[in-house]
Design a protein around this motif. Structure first.
Motif, PDB file in Angstrom:
ATOM      1  N   ARG A 185      51.285  43.477  35.177  1.00  0.00           N
ATOM      2  CA  ARG A 185      51.224  42.722  36.438  1.00  0.00           C
ATOM      3  C   ARG A 185      51.476  41.232  36.204  1.00  0.00           C
ATOM      4  N   ILE A 186      51.019  40.734  35.056  1.00  0.00           N
ATOM      5  CA  ILE A 186      51.292  39.321  34.754  1.00  0.00           C
ATOM      6  C   ILE A 186      52.792  39.133  34.525  1.00  0.00           C
TER       7      ILE A 186
ATOM      8  N   LYS B 147      43.541  36.418  30.113  1.00  0.00           N
ATOM      9  CA  LYS B 147      43.158  36.584  31.512  1.00  0.00           C
ATOM     10  C   LYS B 147      41.705  37.038  31.599  1.00  0.00           C
TER      11      LYS B 147
ATOM     12  N   VAL C 203      49.844  39.079  38.935  1.00  0.00           N
ATOM     13  CA  VAL C 203      48.556  38.529  38.500  1.00  0.00           C
ATOM     14  C   VAL C 203      48.850  37.244  37.727  1.00  0.00           C
ATOM     15  N   HIS C 204      48.030  36.237  37.942  1.00  0.00           N
ATOM     16  CA  HIS C 204      48.235  34.954  37.274  1.00  0.00           C
ATOM     17  C   HIS C 204      47.404  34.908  35.998  1.00  0.00           C
TER      18      HIS C 204
ATOM     19  N   GLU D  43      51.824  46.064  45.641  1.00  0.00           N
ATOM     20  CA  GLU D  43      52.148  45.893  44.222  1.00  0.00           C
ATOM     21  C   GLU D  43      53.613  46.244  43.960  1.00  0.00           C
TER      22      GLU D  43
ATOM     23  N   ARG E 172      46.733  34.028  44.743  1.00  0.00           N
ATOM     24  CA  ARG E 172      45.833  35.156  44.511  1.00  0.00           C
ATOM     25  C   ARG E 172      46.486  36.216  43.621  1.00  0.00           C
ATOM     26  N   ASP E 173      45.652  37.010  42.985  1.00  0.00           N
ATOM     27  CA  ASP E 173      46.136  38.122  42.176  1.00  0.00           C
ATOM     28  C   ASP E 173      46.358  39.325  43.073  1.00  0.00           C
TER      29      ASP E 173
ATOM     30  N   THR F 165      47.125  45.075  33.498  1.00  0.00           N
ATOM     31  CA  THR F 165      47.042  43.628  33.747  1.00  0.00           C
ATOM     32  C   THR F 165      48.228  42.918  33.106  1.00  0.00           C
TER      33      THR F 165
ATOM     34  N   TYR G 175      38.711  38.212  34.514  1.00  0.00           N
ATOM     35  CA  TYR G 175      38.326  38.488  35.895  1.00  0.00           C
ATOM     36  C   TYR G 175      36.851  38.146  35.992  1.00  0.00           C
TER      37      TYR G 175
END
Lengths: 313, 266
Positions: free
Chosen positions: A61-62, A25, A67-68, B107, B263-264, A58, A27
Motif C-alpha cells: 500500500r505504501i 510505518k 498508505v503514507h 483501495e 489519510r491512509d 502495508t 499505526y
C-alpha cells in the motif's frame, strides 16, 4: 503463450523497476514496518514472504501511495514521483479484493481498463482463456460470482493492460490447484517478457516455485533477502521417519542433520540444505514410513534464529 | 475523471431521480393544494384553535401571514423538502469516501492512475451537479404548479434566488459530511453524524425563533441562513446568508480535501 514484448531481451535485466528504501510505518503505537528495503528488477519475480500481519500488505500500500510511510522512500522505475501517472504501468491485486457487486464482470474489466487510455487491455482475452473464465461468468453480476471467479477477475484487472510492474498480494487465494498452475505460468511469462513482479504471500511453497529472489518479513522487519537457491540451502527441513527395527545410532552424524528427536521407533530429523545424504543413509535402513512435509515459514525463521543471522528478529 | 463520473451517475441514478421527482412533485402538489381549497381561510380557522405559542411558531415561521405565497414558501421550508435536500447532500458525501472504504473498492480504485484529488473533485463535482439539479427540479415543480393552477407566479429572480439558497444550504451539508467522511470507514456512522448535526441545526433554529432569549443561537444554525419566506414573500433576502453558506461549504470542502490527501487508505 502471451504476446511478446517489444523490450529487448537483456536490456530490461539491468533496470530496477521498484526500489523500497528504509520504509518505516507505525499505526499508533503498533510498529507495522521498520527500515524495510529491497529492490525488484525488470524481468524478476520477487517473493515477499511473511506470516499474516508481518507488514506485507502495508508495504504494498505504501508503494502505491495508499498508505503514507513515516519515513523511507519508494522509487518506481527510478522515479521518486508519487503522481498517479506512475501507476499507469502498475497492476495491483489487493489481498482483500472487493469489486462493485452490482456490475457484471465484463463491466468491471471495462471500467478499470478505461483508467488507462494509453494502455489498452491487450492481455484480457488470453488471460480469460488461461484462467478459464467462462463467458457466462462475464455477464454475471460480481456479487453472484464464487470467490475463486472473483479472484480471477481481480487478477485480470491487475494484468490485462500488461503492466511493467505487477504487485500481487496473496494472489492464489481461492484459486483451485489447476488454475493456480495456470496463474504461475502467466506470471512466469510476465517475467520472461521483462515485467517485474512483486509476489506477496505467506505460503512458502508457492513463492519457492516461481520466485527468483525472496525477502522474508517478520513483525515488520526484513529477516533476509536471498535467492531461492540460498534460501533452500539454509532452510532447516523436518523429516519424520518410522523404522521397522532399531533406529541406527549414527543418524545424527549424517551430513546436514542438525537435530534429532527419537520416540520409540520414530525419529524426527531436522536437515539443513541438501537432503540427499540423509536419504542415502536412510536407504540403508529398514524404513516403515517416511514423511517429508512441506517446509513452513516457521522452519525458515527457525533457521535464521539458529544461525543468528538476524539477531533482532 | 469522466470514467468515475459515469460510474457515479450509474450508481446514484435511482436515488437521485427519486429525490428529484419527489421534490418537484411535492412543490407541484403544494401548488395544487393551494389552488384547490381556500387554504388561507382554513388555516386561519385552524390557527385560532392553536395555543398562542404554537400559533406564533407555525404562523410566523412557516405561513408568513397565511397568503398563497406564504404557503408556497412554506412548501420550501417543509420538513419533506429539507429532508430530501439534506439526504442527497449527506448520503453522497458519506458514500464518497467512508462508503467506498467500507465497500473495500477504494483501495483498488486508488491503485489505478487516478489521483486522490481527481477522485475527490469528481465526487464533489457530482454532488454539486446533483444538488443543483435537485434545486432546479423543486423550483420547476413550483413554477409548473403555478402555471398549471393559475396561481400568481413568482418573479424569475426570486425563484433563482430560492434555488440558490436551497442549493447552498445542502452544499453546506454535503461539505460538512465530507469533513466527517474523510475520517470515517463506515458510511452509516458518517451519515448518522451528518444527520444529527442537521437535526440539531434545525432544532436550534426553531428554538431561536420561538424564544427571543435564545435568539443568540440563530447564527449557529445553518437553517437560519435559509429563508424561502424572505425570498418569496418578503423579498428581504440579502447576499450575506448566501455568502455564509458558500463560505462554510468552501471551508469544509477544503478541509476535507486536505485531510483526504493525508489519510491512509483504507
Amino acid at each position: 503463450m502471451l504476446p511478446t514484448s517489444n523490450t529487448l531481451p537483456g536490456l530490461f535485466l539491468k533496470m530496477t523497476s521498484l526500489q523500497v528504501l528504509n520504509l518505516s510505518k507505525h499505526y499508533g503505537n503498533v510498529r507495522a514496518l521498520h527500515n524495510v528495503s529491497f529492490a525488484v528488477d525488470a524481468g524478476e519475480i520477487f517473493g515477499y514472504l511473511g506470516p499474516n500481519g508481518a507488514g506485507k500488505t502495508t508495504t504494498l500500500r505504501i508503494i502505491l501511495g495508499l498508505v503514507h510511510a513515516d519515513s523511507g522512500d519508494v522509487r518506481l522505475f527510478g522515479d521518486r514521483s508519487k503522481a498517479a501517472a506512475a501507476r499507469e504501468a502498475i497492476g495491483y491485486l489487493p489481498g482483500e479484493l472487493r469489486l462493485y457487486g452490482n456490475m457484471t464482470s465484463l463491466a468491471v474489466l471495462d471500467y478499470f481498463e478505461r483508467y488507462r487510455p494509453h494502455r489498452p487491455a491487450v492481455l484480457r482475452k488470453k488471460l480469460l482463456e488461461a484462467l478459464e473464465v467462462e463467458q457466462a461468468a462475464l455477464s454475471r453480476k460480481v456479487k453472484f460470482l464464487s470467490h475463486g471467479t472473483k479472484q480471477k477477475i481481480g487478477l485480470i484487472v491487475a494484468m490485462q493492460h500488461d503492466p511493467d510492474l505487477l504487485l500481487l498480494d496473496e494472489p492464489t487465494l481461492g484459486l483451485d490447484p489447476l488454475v493456480q498452475q495456470a496463474f504461475r505460468e502467466i506470471v512466469l511469462d510476465f517475467a520472461a517478457r521483462g515485467r517485474a513482479v512483486l509476489f506477496s504471500s505467506h505460503v512458502l511453497s508457492e513463492v519457492e516455485a516461481i520466485c527468483g529472489r525472496v525477502a522474508i518479513l517478520r513483525s515488520g522487519e526484513i529477516v533476509t533477502v536471498e535467492s531461492i537457491e540460498n534460501l533452500r540451502s539454509k532452510m532447516v527441513r523436518r523429516l519424520e521417519v518410522r523404522f521397522r527395527g532399531v533406529i541406527p545410532g549414527d543418524l545424527s552424524e549424517t551430513p546436514g542433520v542438525t537435530r534429532i528427536q527419537i520416540a520409540g521407533n520414530q525419529a524426527v530429523l531436522w536437515v539443513q540444505g541438501e537432503v540427499n545424504p540423509v536419504l542415502r543413509r536412510l536407504a540403508q535402513t529398514d524404513v516403515e514410513q517416511f514423511v517429508f512435509p512441506e517446509p513452513e515459514l516457521e522452519d525458515i525463521f527457525l533457521s535464521y534464529y539458529q544461525r543468528g543471522e538476524s539477531s533482532n528478529v | 475523471m469522466f470514467n468515475l463520473l459515469r460510474r457515479l451517475m450509474a450508481r446514484h441514478a435511482f436515488f437521485l431521480l427519486f429525490s428529484l421527482a419527489l421534490l418537484g412533485g411535492f412543490q407541484y402538489l403544494i401548488c395544487a393544494a393551494v389552488s384547490s381549497v381556500n387554504v388561507s381561510g382554513a388555516i386561519e380557522e385552524l390557527m385560532k384553535n392553536l395555543p398562542p405559542l404554537t400559533r406564533s411558531l407555525v404562523g410566523e415561521q412557516f405561513f408568513s401571514g397565511l397568503t398563497t405565497r406564504g404557503i408556497l414558501a412554506f412548501g420550501w421550508n417543509h420538513p419533506i423538502a429539507l429532508a430530501l435536500g439534506t439526504a442527497v447532500g449527506i448520503v453522497l458525501a458519506a458514500r464518497a469516501i467512508a462508503g467506498e472504504i467500507e465497500s473495500g473498492v477504494l483501495e483498488l480504485l486508488l491503485s489505478q492512475p487516478l489521483s486522490r484529488m481527481s477522485y475527490f473533485l469528481t465526487h464533489t463535482t457530482f454532488a454539486i451537479f446533483s444538488l443543483a439539479v435537485l434545486s432546479v427540479s423543486g423550483v420547476a415543480g413550483t413554477f409548473i404548479g403555478q402555471e398549471v393552477f393559475g396561481l400568481e407566479p413568482f418573479e424569475a429572480g426570486a425563484l433563482l434566488k430560492l434555488a440558490l439558497n436551497f442549493f447552498l444550504l445542502h452544499c453546506a451539508w454535503f461539505a460538512l459530511t465530507m469533513a466527517f467522511s474523510v475520517f470515517g470507514r463506515e458510511s452509516g456512522r458518517v451519515s448518522t453524524a451528518g444527520f444529527l448535526v442537521a437535526l440539531v441545526s434545525y432544532v436550534v433554529q426553531v428554538i431561536g425563533k420561538l424564544w427571543p432569549s435564545s435568539a443568540f443561537l440563530l447564527p449557529y444554525s445553518l437553517h437560519s441562513y435559509y429563508s424561502p419566506q424572505a425570498i418569496l414573500v418578503e423579498n428581504t433576502m440579502e447576499g450575506k446568508p448566501l455568502l455564509v453558506l458558500f463560505s462554510i461549504s468552501l471551508i469544509c470542502t477544503g478541509f476535507a480535501a486536505w485531510r483526504f490527501r493525508r489519510r491512509d487508505i483504507p
